[in-house]
Design a protein around this motif. Structure first.
Motif, PDB file in Angstrom:
ATOM      1  N   VAL A  18       0.831  -1.201   0.000  1.00 59.22           N
ATOM      2  CA  VAL A  18       0.000   0.000   0.000  1.00 59.22           C
ATOM      3  C   VAL A  18       0.867   1.254   0.000  1.00 59.22           C
ATOM      4  CG1 VAL A  18      -1.645   1.351   1.361  1.00 59.22           C
ATOM      5  CG2 VAL A  18      -1.989  -1.108   1.071  1.00 59.22           C
ATOM      6  N   LEU A  19       1.883   1.272   0.889  1.00 59.95           N
ATOM      7  CA  LEU A  19       2.747   2.448   0.988  1.00 59.95           C
ATOM      8  C   LEU A  19       3.540   2.665  -0.299  1.00 59.95           C
ATOM      9  CD1 LEU A  19       4.062   1.967   4.646  1.00 59.95           C
ATOM     10  CD2 LEU A  19       2.357   3.605   3.855  1.00 59.95           C
ATOM     11  N   MET A  20       4.123   1.591  -0.822  1.00 64.88           N
ATOM     12  CA  MET A  20       4.916   1.719  -2.040  1.00 64.88           C
ATOM     13  C   MET A  20       4.034   2.055  -3.240  1.00 64.88           C
ATOM     14  SD  MET A  20       7.672  -1.376  -1.454  1.00 64.88           S
ATOM     15  CE  MET A  20       8.818  -0.879  -2.738  1.00 64.88           C
ATOM     16  N   GLY A  21       2.820   1.528  -3.250  1.00 66.92           N
ATOM     17  CA  GLY A  21       1.896   1.859  -4.319  1.00 66.92           C
ATOM     18  C   GLY A  21       1.536   3.339  -4.309  1.00 66.92           C
ATOM     19  N   GLY A  22       1.305   3.878  -3.107  1.00 73.42           N
ATOM     20  CA  GLY A  22       0.996   5.299  -2.991  1.00 73.42           C
ATOM     21  C   GLY A  22       2.165   6.177  -3.409  1.00 73.42           C
ATOM     22  N   ILE A  23       3.371   5.765  -2.993  1.00 75.12           N
ATOM     23  CA  ILE A  23       4.572   6.526  -3.363  1.00 75.12           C
ATOM     24  C   ILE A  23       4.781   6.492  -4.875  1.00 75.12           C
ATOM     25  CG2 ILE A  23       7.100   6.584  -3.171  1.00 75.12           C
ATOM     26  CD1 ILE A  23       6.694   5.440  -0.305  1.00 75.12           C
ATOM     27  N   HIS A  24       4.585   5.312  -5.462  1.00 75.78           N
ATOM     28  CA  HIS A  24       4.761   5.190  -6.909  1.00 75.78           C
ATOM     29  C   HIS A  24       3.728   6.016  -7.670  1.00 75.78           C
ATOM     30  CE1 HIS A  24       4.280   3.241 -10.897  1.00 75.78           C
ATOM     31  NE2 HIS A  24       5.605   3.177 -10.840  1.00 75.78           N
ATOM     32  N   GLN A  25       2.525   6.050  -7.156  1.00 74.44           N
ATOM     33  CA  GLN A  25       1.477   6.814  -7.828  1.00 74.44           C
ATOM     34  C   GLN A  25       1.802   8.306  -7.848  1.00 74.44           C
ATOM     35  OE1 GLN A  25      -2.384   6.288  -6.089  1.00 74.44           O
ATOM     36  NE2 GLN A  25      -3.471   7.184  -7.828  1.00 74.44           N
ATOM     37  N   ASP A  26       2.391   8.805  -6.749  1.00 78.46           N
ATOM     38  CA  ASP A  26       2.678  10.237  -6.654  1.00 78.46           C
ATOM     39  C   ASP A  26       4.047  10.627  -7.201  1.00 78.46           C
ATOM     40  OD1 ASP A  26       0.212  10.686  -5.483  1.00 78.46           O
ATOM     41  OD2 ASP A  26       0.972  10.449  -3.436  1.00 78.46           O
ATOM     42  N   PHE A  27       5.039   9.737  -7.044  1.00 77.04           N
ATOM     43  CA  PHE A  27       6.413  10.118  -7.378  1.00 77.04           C
ATOM     44  C   PHE A  27       7.104   9.174  -8.359  1.00 77.04           C
ATOM     45  CE2 PHE A  27       5.466  11.524  -3.014  1.00 77.04           C
ATOM     46  CZ  PHE A  27       5.601  12.896  -3.177  1.00 77.04           C
ATOM     47  N   GLY A  28       6.429   8.116  -8.774  1.00 77.51           N
ATOM     48  CA  GLY A  28       7.019   7.194  -9.728  1.00 77.51           C
ATOM     49  C   GLY A  28       8.125   6.344  -9.111  1.00 77.51           C
ATOM     50  N   LEU A  29       8.912   5.712  -9.985  1.00 75.21           N
ATOM     51  CA  LEU A  29       9.990   4.841  -9.506  1.00 75.21           C
ATOM     52  C   LEU A  29      11.055   5.616  -8.744  1.00 75.21           C
ATOM     53  CD1 LEU A  29      10.488   2.434 -12.555  1.00 75.21           C
ATOM     54  CD2 LEU A  29       9.440   1.915 -10.349  1.00 75.21           C
ATOM     55  N   THR A  30      11.215   6.905  -9.072  1.00 79.24           N
ATOM     56  CA  THR A  30      12.177   7.739  -8.341  1.00 79.24           C
ATOM     57  C   THR A  30      11.825   7.789  -6.859  1.00 79.24           C
ATOM     58  OG1 THR A  30      12.566   9.114 -10.286  1.00 79.24           O
ATOM     59  CG2 THR A  30      13.203  10.030  -8.162  1.00 79.24           C
ATOM     60  N   GLY A  31      10.543   7.907  -6.557  1.00 80.74           N
ATOM     61  CA  GLY A  31      10.106   7.921  -5.162  1.00 80.74           C
ATOM     62  C   GLY A  31      10.385   6.612  -4.461  1.00 80.74           C
ATOM     63  N   ILE A  32      10.176   5.498  -5.156  1.00 80.82           N
ATOM     64  CA  ILE A  32      10.447   4.183  -4.573  1.00 80.82           C
ATOM     65  C   ILE A  32      11.926   4.046  -4.239  1.00 80.82           C
ATOM     66  CG2 ILE A  32      10.433   1.700  -5.005  1.00 80.82           C
ATOM     67  CD1 ILE A  32       7.669   2.799  -4.582  1.00 80.82           C
ATOM     68  N   VAL A  33      12.779   4.478  -5.157  1.00 81.65           N
ATOM     69  CA  VAL A  33      14.230   4.387  -4.937  1.00 81.65           C
ATOM     70  C   VAL A  33      14.647   5.262  -3.759  1.00 81.65           C
ATOM     71  CG1 VAL A  33      16.490   4.900  -5.924  1.00 81.65           C
ATOM     72  CG2 VAL A  33      14.747   3.773  -7.326  1.00 81.65           C
ATOM     73  N   LEU A  34      14.124   6.478  -3.683  1.00 83.83           N
ATOM     74  CA  LEU A  34      14.492   7.388  -2.599  1.00 83.83           C
ATOM     75  C   LEU A  34      14.044   6.851  -1.242  1.00 83.83           C
ATOM     76  CD1 LEU A  34      13.771  10.892  -4.191  1.00 83.83           C
ATOM     77  CD2 LEU A  34      15.996   9.848  -3.703  1.00 83.83           C
TER      78      LEU A  34
END
Length: 271
Positions: A18-34
């Protein structure tokens, strides 16, 4: 998942999803990496704080933390499993602080951390294993040093906390069925024999050098602690050394668990 249509599905990382899905939705893969980098950084801080407290020296702590994190790069992937080395390091920091300062109240924070851990990743059982290891080590030290009252108090404290954490781990969408599923998964030889991260590390790879160095230090530190009668550290270092050799997936956990124990042995050796 068409090959398993109609079969039960356990989303044992649902909160991470859920958390990673939300981050990806708002910031893309860059957000997941960060976010993954932030989680690795938090793990480094926990390892450093625990190792610095045990070694009493910042330089020793920096070197061992760097070595531990470098060895764990074999599994640096932007996946929910990154939370397990972090929680393992956090558990070790709490337990080592409890051992060093004899503050029994602090261990009761661990069941609350377990509730978060069990919903973030299926490696939650590592915390319970660590607590049981501390309990066995404390009881064994009691038999050696014959400090029955203190020894059994320490062992009982860790066992009670392990039991409380086990109960806390039931706070998940599947209850006890998640535990059965995890046990069946890791007990299936089919997965262990065919999934590469469950295999032993290839010592011909470049990243194996840091792990090999940390492994030798861990074995030497275990021998040192055995001479001093500190069986908690002996059990931690040797058991996780074995598990890291058995499966590359265990190396990050071994690294964060071993660094503080090595730091204590290095400090006493230099003194």
């Amino acid at each position: 998942s068409f090959t398993k249509a109609g079969q039960p599905w356990f989303a044992w990382e649902w909160l991470s999803d859920v958390l990673m899905g939300g981050i990806h939705q708002d910031f893309g893969l860059t957000g997941i990496v960060l976010v993954s980098l932030l989680l690795l950084g938090a793990t480094s801080v926990c390892v450093y704080r625990s190792t610095q407290a045990e070694s009493g020296h910042r330089v020793i702590a920096i070197v061992l933390t760097g070595l531990a994190m470098s060895a764990s790069t074999v599994h640096w992937l932007a996946r929910p499993h990154l939370v397990t080395p972090f929680f393992a390091a956090l558990f070790c920091w709490v337990l080592n602080r409890t051992e060093r300062k004899r503050i029994p109240a602090i261990v009761w924070t661990l069941p609350f951390l377990t509730i978060l851990w069990v919903n973030l990743h299926g490696g939650f059982f590592v915390g319970i294993v660590l607590l049981i290891t501390y309990a066995i080590g404390a009881a064994a030290e009691e038999l050696i040093h014959r400090t029955r009252r203190n020894g059994w108090f320490r062992a009982r404290k860790y066992l009670l906390t392990a039991g409380t954490c086990a109960i806390a781990s039931l706070v998940n969408p599947y209850g006890y069925r998640l535990h059965i599923h995890v046990a069946q998964y890791f007990g299936a030889s089919f997965y262990l024999q065919r999934i590469s991260e469950f295999q032993s590390i290839d010592f011909h790879s470049f990243t194996a050098a840091d792990f090999e160095t940390l492994l030798m230090l861990a074995i030497a530190a275990a021998a040192w602690h055995l001479g001093a009668g500190r069986l908690v550290h002996v059990l931690l270092l040797l058991s996780w050394s074995h598990l890291a050799l058995f499966s590359a997936r265990n190396i990050p956990i071994f690294a964060v668990v071993a660094a503080p124990g090595i730091g204590l042995a290095v400090r006493e050796f230099l003194e």
